[in-house]
Design an enzyme around this catalytic site. Structure first.
Site, PDB file in Angstrom:
ATOM      1  N   LYS A 126       0.868  -1.177   0.000  1.00  9.92           N
ATOM      2  CA  LYS A 126       0.000   0.000   0.000  1.00  9.92           C
ATOM      3  C   LYS A 126       0.905   1.228   0.000  1.00  9.92           C
ATOM      4  O   LYS A 126       1.701   1.408   0.917  1.00  9.92           O
ATOM      5  CB  LYS A 126      -0.910   0.019   1.237  1.00  9.92           C
ATOM      6  CG  LYS A 126      -2.077  -0.938   1.131  1.00  9.92           C
ATOM      7  CD  LYS A 126      -3.128  -0.682   2.202  1.00  9.92           C
ATOM      8  CE  LYS A 126      -4.278  -1.677   2.055  1.00  9.92           C
ATOM      9  NZ  LYS A 126      -5.305  -1.500   3.081  1.00  9.92           N
ATOM     10  N   LEU A 232       1.014 -11.795   2.639  1.00  7.45           N
ATOM     11  CA  LEU A 232      -0.267 -12.324   2.161  1.00  7.45           C
ATOM     12  C   LEU A 232      -0.610 -13.611   2.904  1.00  7.45           C
ATOM     13  O   LEU A 232       0.268 -14.417   3.216  1.00  7.45           O
ATOM     14  CB  LEU A 232      -0.220 -12.595   0.664  1.00  7.45           C
ATOM     15  CG  LEU A 232      -0.321 -11.384  -0.267  1.00  7.45           C
ATOM     16  CD1 LEU A 232      -0.571 -11.838  -1.701  1.00  7.45           C
ATOM     17  CD2 LEU A 232      -1.414 -10.418   0.141  1.00  7.45           C
ATOM     18  N   ASP A 299     -14.039   2.006   9.431  1.00 11.94           N
ATOM     19  CA  ASP A 299     -14.320   1.324   8.161  1.00 11.94           C
ATOM     20  C   ASP A 299     -14.327  -0.200   8.292  1.00 11.94           C
ATOM     21  O   ASP A 299     -13.820  -0.890   7.420  1.00 11.94           O
ATOM     22  CB  ASP A 299     -13.261   1.769   7.130  1.00 11.94           C
ATOM     23  CG  ASP A 299     -13.587   1.293   5.723  1.00 11.94           C
ATOM     24  OD1 ASP A 299     -14.769   1.270   5.361  1.00 11.94           O
ATOM     25  OD2 ASP A 299     -12.654   0.933   4.984  1.00 11.94           O
ATOM     26  N   GLU A 304     -13.157 -11.552   8.333  1.00 10.13           N
ATOM     27  CA  GLU A 304     -13.025 -12.900   7.754  1.00 10.13           C
ATOM     28  C   GLU A 304     -12.588 -13.911   8.806  1.00 10.13           C
ATOM     29  O   GLU A 304     -11.973 -13.538   9.810  1.00 10.13           O
ATOM     30  CB  GLU A 304     -12.001 -12.897   6.607  1.00 10.13           C
ATOM     31  CG  GLU A 304     -12.470 -12.110   5.397  1.00 10.13           C
ATOM     32  CD  GLU A 304     -11.486 -12.166   4.229  1.00 10.13           C
ATOM     33  OE1 GLU A 304     -10.663 -13.104   4.174  1.00 10.13           O
ATOM     34  OE2 GLU A 304     -11.550 -11.274   3.377  1.00 10.13           O
TER      35      GLU A 304
END
Length: 404
Positions: A126, A232, A299, A304
Site C-alpha cells: 500500500k 499475504l 471502516d 473474515e
C-alpha cells in the site's frame, strides 16, 4: 525494553489449548519437502510434482521459506505465536527481499499492488498517500478517506501488543517506482498510468474506484516511494476464508443511519442471531471494536475467518489503512458493540488495565515497537498520545457496564 517486559508478564504467557490435527490450518507431512510451481503461481505443491526445488535443509521444514513457515504455523487460536522466532526474519524479508514482480491487486476502492519475491513469497503493497502529520479533514465521510500505509504498519504492532495476533505481519519499505514497479510489471493497465511529473518525479495512479487519477497520482522523490508491505495469507484455493458482514456495519450512505445507531437495544437481537448466539464470536468482535477505537478506524464493514475452523476460531483483522487518520478527536460510535452489549473478555479487560499503568503504558510500547521499522517514525507523536486517552475511554465504558 518495556515491550520485552510486557511479553514476560503473566497475562501474556497464558498457553493456548493443545493443538490437534483439526486445529492446524495445514497438516504437513514432515518427511516431504515442499516447493512451488515455477509458473509464477503462488500454489505450493509436493516436491515430487514441482518443477523448481527450494534450497534443501536438514529437515523438510528447513526447506520452507519464512513466509511458508508462517502459513504452516496458522492454527485455530492464533495467526502466529507470541514468541514467534520467525517474526524478525519475516519482517526483514518484507523490507529487503528483491521484488521480481509487481501487479495491481484487483478489486478494492484504492490502489494496492501485489509484490512477489524470488522465494515465491508475496506481499500486499500500500503506497504512501499522506504525510504523518496530516489529519483526515473533519468534513470527510469515513468511506472517502485515504488508506494510509503507516496505519497498516502501526495496526500490526498494536494488534500484537493487545495480544490478539490477528493481523498478518507488516513492514514499511522504501520502494523504487522505476526499478521495482514500472520496469518489471506485467500489468498492462497499470503500465499505462506511469508518467513523469512537471517536477521530474516518476508517478503512477493505476485503476480503482477512488483516487486513481492524475490528480491523485503517487509520485516518488524522484522515484523513491514509501509503502507498507503486508504478508499475504495462504491462497484461498488452499485455505478457504469466509467473509462475514459486521452487525455494526455503517450505512455507507451520506444521510442514512444504520439500525444499531437508532436502536439502543440492538445488541439483544444480535445475541439471538447465529453465529453470535453461542461461543465467543461476539466477544471476538468486541476485541476488534477495541482495536478499531484505539486506531480511530470507522471502516470495519466485514471481517473474515478461516472456513476450516468453523465458528470456533479468531477473526482476521484485515485492511486497517483507514486507522490513525485523526488524533485530535475520538470517534465514540466505534465503541457501540462494547457499549450496547456490555460484554468483554476478562483476559482482554485485564490486559487493557495493564496497558493503562505507567510501566506498560500503551503509547510507550507502540513507540518502541515501531522504532525498529524501516520507515520509523511510523506515527506522529499526537497519534501515540491519543492511544492513552482512548484507552482511558474504553476502560470508562467497561467501568460503567460493571457498575450497571
Amino acid at each position: 525494553s518495556k515491550l520485552a517486559a510486557l511479553f514476560e508478564h503473566p497475562l501474556y504467557t497464558i498457553p493456548i489449548p493443545e493443538l490437534t490435527e483439526k486445529d492446524k490450518l495445514f497438516v504437513v507431512n514432515p518427511m516431504e519437502k515442499f516447493s512451488l510451481r515455477s509458473s509464477g503461481s503462488d500454489e505450493w505443491v509436493s516436491s515430487s510434482k514441482a518443477e523448481t526445488l527450494l534450497l534443501t535443509g536438514k529437515t523438510a521444514y528447513d526447506t520452507y521459506p519464512t513466509w511458508l513457515k508462517f502459513h504452516v504455523g496458522i492454527n485455530r487460536y492464533e495467526l502466529y505465536p507470541r514468541r514467534d522466532p520467525l517474526m524478525p526474519t519475516l519482517l526483514r524479508d518484507l523490507a529487503t527481499q528483491r521484488i521480481v514482480s509487481s501487479v495491481q491487486k484487483s478489486g478494492g476502492t484504492q490502489l494496492k499492488l501485489i509484490m512477489t519475491f524470488p522465494n515465491y513469497g508475496q506481499a500486499l503493497f500500500k503506497p504512501m498517500k499522506q504525510t504523518r502529520d496530516q489529519e483526515t479533514p473533519i468534513d470527510f465521510f469515513y468511506f472517502s478517506d485515504f488508506e494510509r500505509h503507516n496505519a497498516e504498519i502501526a495496526a500490526f504492532h498494536l494488534d500484537r501488543i493487545l495480544d490478539f495476533r490477528r493481523i498478518p505481519p507488516v513492514s514499511g519499505r522504501l520502494v523504487n517506482i522505476t526499478k521495482e514497479i514500472r520496469d518489471i510489471t506485467t500489468d498492462k493497465k497499470l503500465a499505462k498510468t506511469f508518467f513523469i511529473s512537471p517536477a521530474g518525479n516518476v508517478c503512477f495512479y493505476g485503476e480503482c474506484s477512488y483516487y486513481c487519477s492524475t490528480e491523485h497520482a503517487l509520485c516518488g522523490k524522484p522515484d523513491r516511494l514509501e509503502g507498507s508491505m503486508a504478508t499475504l495469507l495462504p491462497d484461498k484455493t488452499l485455505a478457504k476464508r469466509r467473509s462475514w458482514r459486521s452487525p455494526w456495519r455503517r450505512s455507507y450512505h451520506k444521510s442514512k443511519k444504520a439500525e444499531w445507531e437508532l436502536n439502543p437495544n440492538y445488541c439483544a437481537q444480535v445475541r439471538e442471531t447465529p453465529p453470535y448466539n453461542r461461543g465467543h464470536r461476539l466477544l471476538d468482535l468486541i476485541d476488534m471494536t477495541v482495536l478499531d477505537f484505539l486506531m480511530g478506524n470507522m471502516d470495519r464493514h466485514h471481517y473474515e475467518t478461516f472456513e476450516k475452523f468453523g465458528n470456533d476460531t479468531f477473526l482476521l483483522h484485515l485492511d486497517n489503512g483507514r486507522g490513525f487518520g485523526t488524533h485530535s478527536r475520538d470517534e465514540l460510535s466505534i465503541l457501540a458493540p462494547l457499549r450496547q452489549c456490555c460484554s468483554i473478555k476478562k483476559s482482554t479487560y485485564l490486559r487493557l488495565q495493564l496497558l493503562a499503568t505507567q510501566p506498560y503504558r500503551l503509547s510507550d510500547l507502540l513507540r518502541e515497537a515501531l522504532a525498529t521499522d524501516p520507515l520509523a517514525p511510523v506515527l506522529a507523536e499526537p497519534h501515540l498520545r491519543a492511544l492513552d486517552r482512548r484507552l482511558g475511554k474504553v476502560l470508562e465504558v467497561v467501568g460503567r457496564c460493571l457498575a450497571r
